[in-house]
Design a protein around this motif. Structure first.
Motif, mmCIF file in Angstrom:
data_model
loop_
_atom_site.group_PDB
_atom_site.id
_atom_site.type_symbol
_atom_site.label_atom_id
_atom_site.label_comp_id
_atom_site.label_asym_id
_atom_site.label_seq_id
_atom_site.Cartn_x
_atom_site.Cartn_y
_atom_site.Cartn_z
ATOM 1 N N ASP A 98 0.833 -1.212 0.000
ATOM 2 C CA ASP A 98 0.000 0.000 0.000
ATOM 3 C C ASP A 98 0.865 1.259 0.000
ATOM 4 O OD1 ASP A 98 -2.329 -1.467 -0.059
ATOM 5 O OD2 ASP A 98 -2.714 -1.288 2.104
ATOM 6 N N VAL A 99 1.966 1.233 0.747
ATOM 7 C CA VAL A 99 2.885 2.380 0.764
ATOM 8 C C VAL A 99 3.474 2.598 -0.626
ATOM 9 C CG1 VAL A 99 5.073 3.264 1.676
ATOM 10 C CG2 VAL A 99 3.402 2.228 3.225
ATOM 11 N N ALA A 100 3.936 1.531 -1.263
ATOM 12 C CA ALA A 100 4.517 1.652 -2.603
ATOM 13 C C ALA A 100 3.500 2.190 -3.601
ATOM 14 C CB ALA A 100 5.058 0.305 -3.068
ATOM 15 N N ALA A 101 2.283 1.699 -3.533
ATOM 16 C CA ALA A 101 1.235 2.163 -4.452
ATOM 17 C C ALA A 101 0.910 3.625 -4.198
ATOM 18 C CB ALA A 101 -0.017 1.301 -4.298
ATOM 19 N N ALA A 102 0.839 4.030 -2.933
ATOM 20 C CA ALA A 102 0.534 5.418 -2.602
ATOM 21 C C ALA A 102 1.660 6.352 -3.031
ATOM 22 C CB ALA A 102 0.265 5.554 -1.102
ATOM 23 N N LEU A 103 2.896 5.915 -2.893
ATOM 24 C CA LEU A 103 4.024 6.733 -3.342
ATOM 25 C C LEU A 103 3.998 6.933 -4.851
ATOM 26 C CD1 LEU A 103 6.841 5.298 -1.070
ATOM 27 C CD2 LEU A 103 5.974 7.653 -1.055
ATOM 28 N N ALA A 104 3.524 5.935 -5.563
ATOM 29 C CA ALA A 104 3.441 6.040 -7.024
ATOM 30 C C ALA A 104 2.270 6.915 -7.456
ATOM 31 C CB ALA A 104 3.309 4.651 -7.640
ATOM 32 N N GLY A 105 1.182 6.921 -6.668
ATOM 33 C CA GLY A 105 -0.027 7.629 -7.066
ATOM 34 C C GLY A 105 -0.073 9.086 -6.664
ATOM 35 N N ARG A 106 0.128 9.351 -5.397
ATOM 36 C CA ARG A 106 0.110 10.699 -4.824
ATOM 37 C C ARG A 106 -1.207 11.449 -5.021
ATOM 38 N NH1 ARG A 106 4.975 12.694 -2.381
ATOM 39 N NH2 ARG A 106 6.221 10.839 -2.160
ATOM 40 N N THR A 107 -2.337 10.718 -5.003
ATOM 41 C CA THR A 107 -3.650 11.366 -4.964
ATOM 42 C C THR A 107 -3.896 11.834 -3.531
ATOM 43 O OG1 THR A 107 -4.834 9.350 -4.361
ATOM 44 C CG2 THR A 107 -4.511 9.766 -6.741
ATOM 45 N N ARG A 108 -4.999 12.525 -3.307
ATOM 46 C CA ARG A 108 -5.347 12.955 -1.946
ATOM 47 C C ARG A 108 -5.456 11.746 -1.011
ATOM 48 N NH1 ARG A 108 -7.301 17.234 1.022
ATOM 49 N NH2 ARG A 108 -8.902 16.748 2.553
ATOM 50 N N ALA A 109 -6.079 10.676 -1.488
ATOM 51 C CA ALA A 109 -6.203 9.459 -0.675
ATOM 52 C C ALA A 109 -4.826 8.857 -0.376
ATOM 53 C CB ALA A 109 -7.097 8.446 -1.381
ATOM 54 N N ASP A 110 -3.935 8.911 -1.357
ATOM 55 C CA ASP A 110 -2.574 8.413 -1.147
ATOM 56 C C ASP A 110 -1.837 9.244 -0.105
ATOM 57 O OD1 ASP A 110 -2.894 6.410 -3.096
ATOM 58 O OD2 ASP A 110 -2.198 7.759 -4.695
ATOM 59 N N LEU A 111 -1.968 10.572 -0.186
ATOM 60 C CA LEU A 111 -1.326 11.451 0.800
ATOM 61 C C LEU A 111 -1.841 11.154 2.202
ATOM 62 C CD1 LEU A 111 -1.263 14.880 -1.065
ATOM 63 C CD2 LEU A 111 0.653 13.320 -0.676
ATOM 64 N N LYS A 112 -3.138 10.912 2.314
ATOM 65 C CA LYS A 112 -3.728 10.591 3.612
ATOM 66 C C LYS A 112 -3.153 9.285 4.149
ATOM 67 C CE LYS A 112 -8.189 9.867 5.856
ATOM 68 N NZ LYS A 112 -9.658 9.867 5.663
ATOM 69 N N LEU A 113 -3.103 8.257 3.309
ATOM 70 C CA LEU A 113 -2.561 6.967 3.729
ATOM 71 C C LEU A 113 -1.107 7.109 4.169
ATOM 72 C CD1 LEU A 113 -3.004 3.470 2.374
ATOM 73 C CD2 LEU A 113 -0.688 4.382 2.432
ATOM 74 N N LEU A 114 -0.292 7.788 3.365
ATOM 75 C CA LEU A 114 1.125 7.957 3.694
ATOM 76 C C LEU A 114 1.319 8.784 4.957
ATOM 77 C CD1 LEU A 114 2.480 8.542 0.089
ATOM 78 C CD2 LEU A 114 2.907 6.527 1.537
#
Length: 114
Positions: free
Chosen positions: A12-28
């Motif tokens: 999930d961290v790797a996917a969020a780092l690749a995406g950087r959407t608002r949801a990704d920023l929240k997760l990270l």
């Protein structure tokens, strides 16, 4: 650990780092706050990354009401960069990306988190 924080899976961290959407920023943001909370448990410094998360960390005087004796605030991109070691505390502070006040408000001993 505060209920609103949780460690994310490496995938999930790797996917969020690749995406950087608002949801990704929240997760990270929440993931790295959870890591900080595990590594520096305490209640003397409040770290805020609005609108996603805030946590009290670092051993010392317990804070229970009002403004804590030490507050650190920044945006999510800065928090993630600090947590990953992409930027140093002094660089972020010099660039005005971090607002820190009070004793123990320097997170250098705890960063990066990866």
């Amino acid at each position: 650990m505060p209920a609103h924080l949780r460690l994310a899976t490496p995938e999930d961290v790797a996917a969020a780092l690749a995406g950087r959407t608002r949801a990704d920023l929240k997760l990270l943001t929440k993931h790295y706050m959870a890591v900080l909370n595990e590594r520096a448990p305490g209640h003397s410094v409040e770290v805020r990354v609005p609108p996603f998360a805030a946590v009290q960390v670092i051993p010392g005087v317990r804070h229970t009401r009002g403004t804590p004796p030490a507050v650190v605030e920044m945006d999510a991109e800065t928090w993630i960069a600090l947590a990953r070691g992409d930027v140093s505390w002094s660089e972020a502070e010099a660039a005005g990306r971090v607002r820190a006040s009070g004793q123990r408000a320097d997170l250098t001993p705890y960063l990066p988190l990866t």
